[in-house]
Design a protein around this motif. Sequence first.
Motif, PDB file in Angstrom:
ATOM      1  N   PHE A 110     -12.087 -25.616 -40.316  1.00  0.00           N
ATOM      2  CA  PHE A 110     -13.044 -25.836 -41.577  1.00  0.00           C
ATOM      3  C   PHE A 110     -14.357 -26.491 -41.123  1.00  0.00           C
ATOM      4  N   CYS A 137      -8.923 -33.667 -46.772  1.00  0.00           N
ATOM      5  CA  CYS A 137      -8.123 -33.332 -45.660  1.00  0.00           C
ATOM      6  C   CYS A 137      -6.603 -33.460 -46.175  1.00  0.00           C
ATOM      7  N   LEU A 166      -6.693 -29.427 -47.391  1.00  0.00           N
ATOM      8  CA  LEU A 166      -6.662 -28.858 -46.104  1.00  0.00           C
ATOM      9  C   LEU A 166      -5.256 -29.162 -45.045  1.00  0.00           C
ATOM     10  N   THR A 167      -4.583 -29.996 -45.466  1.00  0.00           N
ATOM     11  CA  THR A 167      -3.537 -30.021 -44.315  1.00  0.00           C
ATOM     12  C   THR A 167      -2.196 -30.411 -45.105  1.00  0.00           C
ATOM     13  N   TYR A 178      -5.049 -34.007 -38.770  1.00  0.00           N
ATOM     14  CA  TYR A 178      -6.602 -33.553 -38.584  1.00  0.00           C
ATOM     15  C   TYR A 178      -7.509 -34.620 -37.806  1.00  0.00           C
TER      16      TYR A 178
END
Length: 82
Positions: A44, A62, A66-67, A74
């Motif tokens: 990203f 994150c 995003l995770t 990450y």
Amino acid sequence: MMKLVKVYVTLKPSVLDAQGEAIKSAIQTMDYDKVSAVHMGKYFELNFEDYPELEKDIDAICDNLLTNPNIETYRYEILEAE
């Protein structure tokens, strides 16, 4: 000043990377037998204005969006945006 944040998400080492294994197998059938491991991931790019809480907010984004913190990890790097 604008910052570009590059976020790299990968599976934790304890999680089987089935896609990575399938890709490794395909590579090896192409006679590239020196490849010993392949790991899949996500990438990203986020643009931010620079501010004191930037890293805290990146971690929150994150961890919460995003995770999947149960199976993924990450890392990120912060660069000057062009």
